[in-house]
Design a protein around this motif. Structure first.
Motif, PDB file in Angstrom:
ATOM      1  N   GLN A 202     -15.926  21.331  39.946  1.00  0.00           N
ATOM      2  CA  GLN A 202     -16.630  22.347  40.729  1.00  0.00           C
ATOM      3  C   GLN A 202     -15.641  23.150  41.576  1.00  0.00           C
ATOM      4  O   GLN A 202     -15.695  24.390  41.623  1.00  0.00           O
ATOM      5  N   LYS A 203     -14.714  22.477  42.244  1.00  0.00           N
ATOM      6  CA  LYS A 203     -13.744  23.156  43.092  1.00  0.00           C
ATOM      7  C   LYS A 203     -12.775  24.004  42.271  1.00  0.00           C
ATOM      8  O   LYS A 203     -12.335  25.060  42.731  1.00  0.00           O
ATOM      9  N   LEU A 204     -12.445  23.555  41.063  1.00  0.00           N
ATOM     10  CA  LEU A 204     -11.585  24.366  40.195  1.00  0.00           C
ATOM     11  C   LEU A 204     -12.283  25.671  39.826  1.00  0.00           C
ATOM     12  O   LEU A 204     -11.669  26.742  39.805  1.00  0.00           O
ATOM     13  N   PHE A 205     -13.580  25.583  39.526  1.00  0.00           N
ATOM     14  CA  PHE A 205     -14.351  26.797  39.233  1.00  0.00           C
ATOM     15  C   PHE A 205     -14.334  27.736  40.438  1.00  0.00           C
ATOM     16  O   PHE A 205     -14.175  28.956  40.295  1.00  0.00           O
ATOM     17  N   GLU A 206     -14.505  27.191  41.626  1.00  0.00           N
ATOM     18  CA  GLU A 206     -14.521  28.023  42.826  1.00  0.00           C
ATOM     19  C   GLU A 206     -13.158  28.669  43.078  1.00  0.00           C
ATOM     20  O   GLU A 206     -13.088  29.806  43.563  1.00  0.00           O
ATOM     21  N   ARG A 254     -10.132  33.479  32.852  1.00  0.00           N
ATOM     22  CA  ARG A 254     -10.561  32.670  34.001  1.00  0.00           C
ATOM     23  C   ARG A 254     -10.719  31.189  33.647  1.00  0.00           C
ATOM     24  O   ARG A 254     -10.449  30.322  34.481  1.00  0.00           O
ATOM     25  N   ILE A 255     -11.169  30.913  32.449  1.00  0.00           N
ATOM     26  CA  ILE A 255     -11.417  29.522  32.083  1.00  0.00           C
ATOM     27  C   ILE A 255     -10.134  28.814  31.646  1.00  0.00           C
ATOM     28  O   ILE A 255     -10.016  27.596  31.778  1.00  0.00           O
ATOM     29  N   LYS A 256      -9.151  29.569  31.149  1.00  0.00           N
ATOM     30  CA  LYS A 256      -7.925  28.947  30.628  1.00  0.00           C
ATOM     31  C   LYS A 256      -7.159  28.150  31.676  1.00  0.00           C
ATOM     32  O   LYS A 256      -6.681  27.040  31.389  1.00  0.00           O
ATOM     33  N   PRO A 257      -6.994  28.653  32.919  1.00  0.00           N
ATOM     34  CA  PRO A 257      -6.292  27.833  33.922  1.00  0.00           C
ATOM     35  C   PRO A 257      -7.007  26.510  34.203  1.00  0.00           C
ATOM     36  O   PRO A 257      -6.358  25.493  34.471  1.00  0.00           O
ATOM     37  N   ILE A 258      -8.336  26.520  34.127  1.00  0.00           N
ATOM     38  CA  ILE A 258      -9.106  25.290  34.351  1.00  0.00           C
ATOM     39  C   ILE A 258      -8.882  24.331  33.194  1.00  0.00           C
ATOM     40  O   ILE A 258      -8.663  23.131  33.384  1.00  0.00           O
ATOM     41  N   LEU A 259      -8.943  24.868  31.961  1.00  0.00           N
ATOM     42  CA  LEU A 259      -8.709  24.037  30.783  1.00  0.00           C
ATOM     43  C   LEU A 259      -7.307  23.444  30.789  1.00  0.00           C
ATOM     44  O   LEU A 259      -7.104  22.279  30.438  1.00  0.00           O
TER      45      LEU A 259
END
Length: 358
Positions: A202-206, A254-259
């Motif tokens: 959740q915090k990574l998304f934020e 945006r999603i790649k850094p989280i992945l």
């Protein structure tokens, strides 16, 4: 007992306040004296003139001295203060000695007090950061977990809270959720980190998606199988914002850094719908669902084509299990080729693997 060198060394090594250290050392030495001379009223002072801790004993002015440690004659007392009379009390330097055992106790007392001050300083500094993502450098690899350096403080990432793909390489940077800040160290650790919880994701998304941080896009629910896959349900509170597209970003920016942070873990981002049937279909992605039959609010029967079966089930049944957890319902996967009474549910664990998209 010279103090300046000791105090300066501690100030330089641990960043503690000089005045506080002086008081702690004085308290430690006083405690040692009180242990050996429990019947006396004693106090300690750090003499700047001699750079020593000086011990003082309270003595009563008496006509006839019976105990030199706690009493002083009127005649001698008046050399200190002419106004003193029998029954008065005054503080005088105490020349009693302490042995090696008392000195060891003083050292233990001082060490304990310093640890308490350091622990409080760490607690005060990091308590407000509890529940946030912190950046650190891997300091040490242990069997029970990873020691991470946050600024000048060591934190601990337990093995149970690491991802299966996490590698411990000293000097490498790492991000983790500051899960807990303890008042006192537990197994030498006061800051506990976490990389497997829903809160970390959740915090990574934020951090990576401003609209999520600003609550324009809300994460309704998420479930994780750490290291394998996460499913995240999102909804937009602005009709002009596509929640899924916003989270993915242009070209996945945006999603790649989280992945990347999660290693090999995949993420299915699902758009919220008021239709439970639609939610069941979306929850089973990347599989394409042909038909959904709802059985009350807590059960669903799902039909997929043969080539979609392994995708719907997922590795070791994880995809259908995550979908069931996400919707809080039992999902049964039905295939026409098995006949009307054959189905697979989230509790099955077939040895099948299927690709999932990121």
């Amino acid at each position: 007992m010279k103090l300046t060198d000791v105090i300066e060394e501690l100030v330089e090594e641990r960043g503690l306040d000089r005045g506080t250290l002086s008081s702690i050392v004085s308290e430690g030495i006083l405690a040692a004296y009180k242990k050996k001379y429990p019947a006396l009223s004693l106090k300690a002072e750090h003499s700047k003139k001699t750079d020593e801790v000086e011990i003082y004993a309270e003595k009563e002015v008496v006509a006839s001295v019976e105990d030199d440690d706690s009493q002083i004659s009127v005649r001698k007392a008046r050399f200190v203060d002419e106004s003193l009379t029998e029954g008065d009390k005054l503080w005088l330097p105490f020349d009693g000695k302490i042995g090696r055992i008392e000195i060891l106790r003083a050292k233990q007392f001082i060490a304990t007090k310093i640890r308490e001050i350091e622990a409080k300083a760490v607690y005060d500094e990091f308590k407000e950061k509890e529940g946030t993502v912190v950046y650190g450098v891997i300091h040490k690899c242990e069997r029970r977990g990873i020691v991470v350096k946050l600024q000048d403080v060591l934190a601990f990432l337990p093995q149970a809270l690491t991802l299966p793909t996490d590698k411990c390489v000293v000097g490498f940077s790492i991000r983790a959720l500051l899960k807990e800040v303890l008042l006192e160290p537990r197994n030498e650790s006061q800051l506990i980190l976490d990389r497997v919880s829903n809160q970390f994701l959740q915090k990574l998304f934020e951090l990576e998606i401003p609209e999520v941080f600003e609550r324009l896009v809300e994460i309704k629910k998420m479930v994780r199988a750490p290291g394998y896959k996460s499913k995240v349900v999102v909804v937009s509170h602005d009709k002009n914002i596509d929640p899924v597209g916003t989270c993915v970003g242009v070209g996945g920016a945006r999603i790649k850094p989280i992945l990347k942070e999660l290693g090999s873990e995949k993420i299915d981002i699902i758009s919220w719908s008021d239709s439970l049937e639609t939610m069941v279909k979306n929850a089973l992605k990347p599989a394409e669902v042909r038909r959904v039959e709802l059985v009350g609010d807590r059960e669903a029967r799902v039909w997929v084509d043969e080539d979609q079966r392994s995708l719907a089930i997922g590795k070791m049944g994880q995809n259908i299990s995550l979908a069931s957890r996400l919707l809080d319902m039992d999902i049964h996967l039905v295939q026409d080729s098995y006949g009307p009474n054959k189905n697979i549910n989230q509790d099955d664990e077939p040895a099948l693997s299927g690709d999932v998209f990121e």
